[in-house]
Design an enzyme around this catalytic site. Structure first.
Site, PDB file in Angstrom:
ATOM      1  N   LYS A  47       0.746  -0.798  -0.169  1.00 55.81           N
ATOM      2  CA  LYS A  47       0.208  -0.184   0.222  1.00 55.81           C
ATOM      3  C   LYS A  47       0.850   0.741   0.269  1.00 55.81           C
ATOM      4  CE  LYS A  47      -4.111  -2.042  -0.262  1.00 55.81           C
ATOM      5  NZ  LYS A  47      -5.049  -1.570  -1.153  1.00 55.81           N
ATOM      6  N   SER A  54      -2.465 -12.535   3.778  1.00 61.29           N
ATOM      7  CA  SER A  54      -3.302 -12.918   2.495  1.00 61.29           C
ATOM      8  C   SER A  54      -2.175 -13.256   1.563  1.00 61.29           C
ATOM      9  CB  SER A  54      -3.280 -11.558   1.808  1.00 61.29           C
ATOM     10  OG  SER A  54      -3.978  -9.997   2.534  1.00 61.29           O
TER      11      SER A  54
END
Lengths: 93, 312
Positions: B42, B256
């Site tokens: 991110k 993830s």
């Protein structure tokens, strides 16, 4: 027989069952049998013969939109999962 | 490598082979986005969200930035906003891990909680209400901002192409859809034969349970035409793969990452033998330690116990 996983929000139409068995060799055939035995699922699940928007359907974890849609083949030991779309979810195509 | 400040040190992450987790005849490579300055993919998105807003004059000096984020985007934005002089408010589900909250607080971020049961949809709702009520804030909104996918189109994919020009497939998790959309598009422009797969987290019943079917939320960033398929991965499989990754390959990653590895392993059979597959690891495992995901014990029991918070 294929097993269909019912999301929490639809279990009121399956007497609370989280998994329901229904026979068929495609998602369409399995859903037809599922709806025949649990008629209230019809409007939650299908819209004009297609899977409703904001619902994702998976056969053995794979989104059926990327296989053959509602005509995706289903094996005898397949699991069909119905899931409400969350972030990352999709409105059909 | 020397940089003027932290915002310039984003990207250029390592691409690492997984010889022990790759099916025979295939090689899976993991792009370790945990090597970014604040520890996640991110950082790329945060940098692009802010710099594109500056470029188009949407962000005035010193203006407050507001964003719904389950954590990583907030931490990335916190660092970028800090060095660029923008105060930041983050809206996140209240079950976000303690590490993330402490990190954000240390960065001086104002935190607003949304109900845990509403997941990221709830954060979006609350942030939108706040933005509508306060014209003084700028909300980049990663779910609908083309800068999100652009970050991956302009940085993530070109790095993969430079390191592995014969990449056959790309796998990334499905959150906002920015990674698969941006990187996938660029990879397919490079070579139309490249396959793009999304690994979709299968949340716990708690997350789905209160979802109204009329309120399905589709991130505008996600371009489904880029995807060759979309495969969901449950908590148990993702956690098992994440733990295998540490045990067999010496890589400590978030859950993830395990989900993307599961999908990468599954799709190998659809590719020509010898194919090279890139899976994207969005972050390391550090921020998830408090969830118990890495604690000793039966993986099945752990996965069941934490399925409600695992993907938060």
């Amino acid at each position: 027989m294929p097993v269909v996983r019912i999301p929490t929000v639809m279990r009121k139409h399956t007497d609370g069952a989280a998994k329901v068995e229904a026979s068929g060799s495609t998602v369409r055939e399995v859903f037809d049998e599922l709806v025949a035995s649990h008629p209230d699922l019809q409007e939650n699940l299908l819209d004009d013969g297609r899977v409703r928007g904001f619902i994702n359907v998976y056969v053995d974890d794979e989104d059926i939109r990327y296989i053959s849609g509602i005509d995706t083949p289903v094996a005898d030991d397949s699991e069909i999962a119905i899931m409400p779309a969350v972030a990352g979810g999709s409105n059909g195509r | 490598m020397i940089f003027g400040d932290i915002s310039q040190a984003v990207g250029n992450t390592p691409l690492v082979g997984l010889p022990r987790l790759s099916p025979e005849g295939y090689t899976i490579y993991l792009k370790l986005e945990g090597h970014n300055p604040t520890g996640s993919v991110k950082d790329r998105v945060a940098k692009y969200l802010i710099e594109q807003a500056e470029l188009y004059g949407q962000l005035k000096p010193g203006q407050r930035v507001l964003e719904p984020t389950s954590g990583n985007t907030g931490i990335g934005l916190a660092a970028i906003c800090k060095v660029k002089g923008y105060p930041l408010t983050c809206v996140m589900p209240e079950n976000t891990s303690e590490e993330r909250k402490q990190l954000l607080t240390m960065f001086g971020v104002r935190i607003v909680h949304s109900p845990a049961t509403e997941g990221s949809n709830g954060s979006v709702r609350v942030a939108r209400e706040m933005a509508a009520a306060d014209p003084e804030v700028y909300m980049p909104f990663q779910y609908g901002n083309p800068a999100n996918a652009l970050a991956h189109y302009e940085t993530t994919a070109p790095e993969i192409i430079a390191d592995l020009p014969d990449v056959a497939a790309f796998v990334a998790g499905l959150g906002t859809g920015g990674t698969v959309t941006g990187a996938g598009k660029r990879l397919k422009q490079w070579n139309p034969e490249v396959k793009v797969f999304a690994a979709e987290p299968e949340y716990g019943d708690l997350v789905y349970g209160l979802r109204n079917l009329e309120e399905g939320y589709v991130p505008e960033v996600l371009d489904q035409s880029v995807l060759d398929s979309r495969i969901k991965v449950n908590s148990l499989k993702a956690l098992q793969a994440t733990r295998d990754l540490a045990e067999l390959e010496g890589i400590f990653a978030g859950v993830s990452t395990g989900a993307s590895i599961v999908v990468a392993q599954r799709v190998c059979a659809r590719l020509p033998e010898g194919s090279k597959i890139v899976a994207l690891s969005p972050d390391g495992g550090w921020k998830y330690l408090s969830t118990g995901a890495y604690a000793p014990g039966e993986v099945k029991e752990i996965a069941t116990a934490i399925s409600g918070t695992l993907w938060a």
